[in-house]
Design a protein around this motif. Structure first.
Motif, mmCIF file in Angstrom:
data_model
loop_
_atom_site.group_PDB
_atom_site.id
_atom_site.type_symbol
_atom_site.label_atom_id
_atom_site.label_comp_id
_atom_site.label_asym_id
_atom_site.label_seq_id
_atom_site.Cartn_x
_atom_site.Cartn_y
_atom_site.Cartn_z
ATOM 1 N N ALA A 200 50.101 46.460 14.428
ATOM 2 C CA ALA A 200 48.871 46.095 13.410
ATOM 3 C C ALA A 200 49.347 46.544 12.586
ATOM 4 O O ALA A 200 50.509 47.511 11.970
ATOM 5 N N ASP A 201 48.701 46.070 11.135
ATOM 6 C CA ASP A 201 48.263 46.438 9.576
ATOM 7 C C ASP A 201 49.517 47.001 9.188
ATOM 8 O O ASP A 201 49.854 47.518 8.094
ATOM 9 N N ARG A 202 50.811 45.802 9.193
ATOM 10 C CA ARG A 202 51.834 45.749 8.183
ATOM 11 C C ARG A 202 51.119 44.809 6.780
ATOM 12 O O ARG A 202 49.824 44.021 7.252
ATOM 13 N N ARG A 203 51.632 45.333 6.084
ATOM 14 C CA ARG A 203 50.966 44.806 4.584
ATOM 15 C C ARG A 203 52.188 44.380 3.802
ATOM 16 O O ARG A 203 53.448 44.936 3.685
ATOM 17 N N TYR A 204 51.969 43.420 2.992
ATOM 18 C CA TYR A 204 53.012 42.461 1.881
ATOM 19 C C TYR A 204 52.217 42.038 1.063
ATOM 20 O O TYR A 204 51.258 41.991 0.761
ATOM 21 N N GLU A 205 53.095 41.799 -0.598
ATOM 22 C CA GLU A 205 52.783 42.009 -1.742
ATOM 23 C C GLU A 205 53.910 40.939 -2.578
ATOM 24 O O GLU A 205 54.935 41.014 -2.418
ATOM 25 N N ARG A 206 53.464 39.885 -2.368
ATOM 26 C CA ARG A 206 54.383 39.188 -3.101
ATOM 27 C C ARG A 206 56.229 38.582 -1.868
ATOM 28 O O ARG A 206 56.582 38.477 -2.656
ATOM 29 N N GLY A 207 55.598 38.495 -0.425
ATOM 30 C CA GLY A 207 56.149 38.820 0.174
ATOM 31 C C GLY A 207 57.286 39.433 0.818
ATOM 32 O O GLY A 207 58.253 39.764 1.362
ATOM 33 N N ARG A 208 56.708 41.156 0.260
ATOM 34 C CA ARG A 208 58.037 42.158 0.503
ATOM 35 C C ARG A 208 57.373 43.326 1.206
ATOM 36 O O ARG A 208 55.980 42.715 0.860
ATOM 37 N N ARG A 209 57.869 43.428 1.931
ATOM 38 C CA ARG A 209 56.845 44.851 3.249
ATOM 39 C C ARG A 209 56.859 45.578 2.231
ATOM 40 O O ARG A 209 57.428 46.089 1.931
ATOM 41 N N LEU A 210 54.987 46.125 2.148
ATOM 42 C CA LEU A 210 55.093 47.394 1.725
ATOM 43 C C LEU A 210 54.649 48.595 3.032
ATOM 44 O O LEU A 210 54.615 49.428 2.397
#
Length: 197
Positions: A42-52
């Motif tokens: 849970a709570d995995r985040r991405y920005e422009r396809g890159r895992r943050l």
């Protein structure tokens, strides 16, 4: 080509039951004695396809207490609820995005789970197993409108498993996933990649 698979959820299920059933379904589909572990994140985040943010793996008690599906009881003006998880496959980098959507009554109501894998054999077969397991456990329908493995398509998860399972073999998991998808000649060797690097 979009590769989402879906399952309707007329009855509620715990995430613990989903993972157990998905591993059993993978074992059955691939003709293997054992398959890698599956983990809900849970709570995995991405920005422009890159895992943050890596997110957090749900614990046993969380899996037992987290329920998805069942009847939708909400006012017409409320927006639909949706939750997102990822299911990671042990031993590699393949992960399946899971979105559980509660539809408004005017959109037919009910809940569905959408499984979006990477375009790899391991990802797609894991998504297939998850969708089949959820549909079977919840007494729902299996929806494969985008890949179209079986022709004609079948919404019955038990029929799909019986029609597509591999005979018992001694392949490793990645090779078995590739062999499973290669039985569908009309997919023309798609996906080309066995698993995520």
């Amino acid at each position: 080509m979009s590769v989402d698979l879906e399952a309707t959820l007329p009855r509620p299920l715990t995430l613990a039951a989903v993972l157990t059933a998905a591993r059993d379904t993978l074992t059955d589909l691939l003709g293997l004695d054992a398959v890698p572990g599956l983990h809900v994140v849970a709570d995995r985040r991405y920005e422009r396809g890159r895992r943050l943010c890596e997110g957090r793996r749900l614990t046993g008690p969380e899996l037992l207490s987290t329920v998805i599906g069942g009847p939708v009881e909400q006012a017409d003006e409320e927006p639909p609820n949706s939750v997102h998880y990822e299911v990671d496959v042990d031993g590699g980098n393949d992960t399946v995005l899971v979105m559980v959507i509660d539809h408004l009554p005017e959109a037919g109501g009910g809940t569905e789970a959408v499984f979006s894998p990477p375009r790899t054999c391991v990802g797609v077969v894991t998504a297939v197993a998850l969708a089949l397991a959820v549909a079977d456990l919840a007494g729902g329908r299996f929806v494969d409108d985008q890949i179209g493995m079986l022709r004609p398509r079948s919404p019955d998860p038990a029929h799909v498993v019986a029609s597509t399972r591999l005979p018992p073999g001694n392949d490793d998991f990645v090779r078995a996933c590739e062999r499973y998808l290669r039985q569908f000649a009309h997919l023309n060797g798609w996906p080309a990649s066995p698993s995520m690097p």
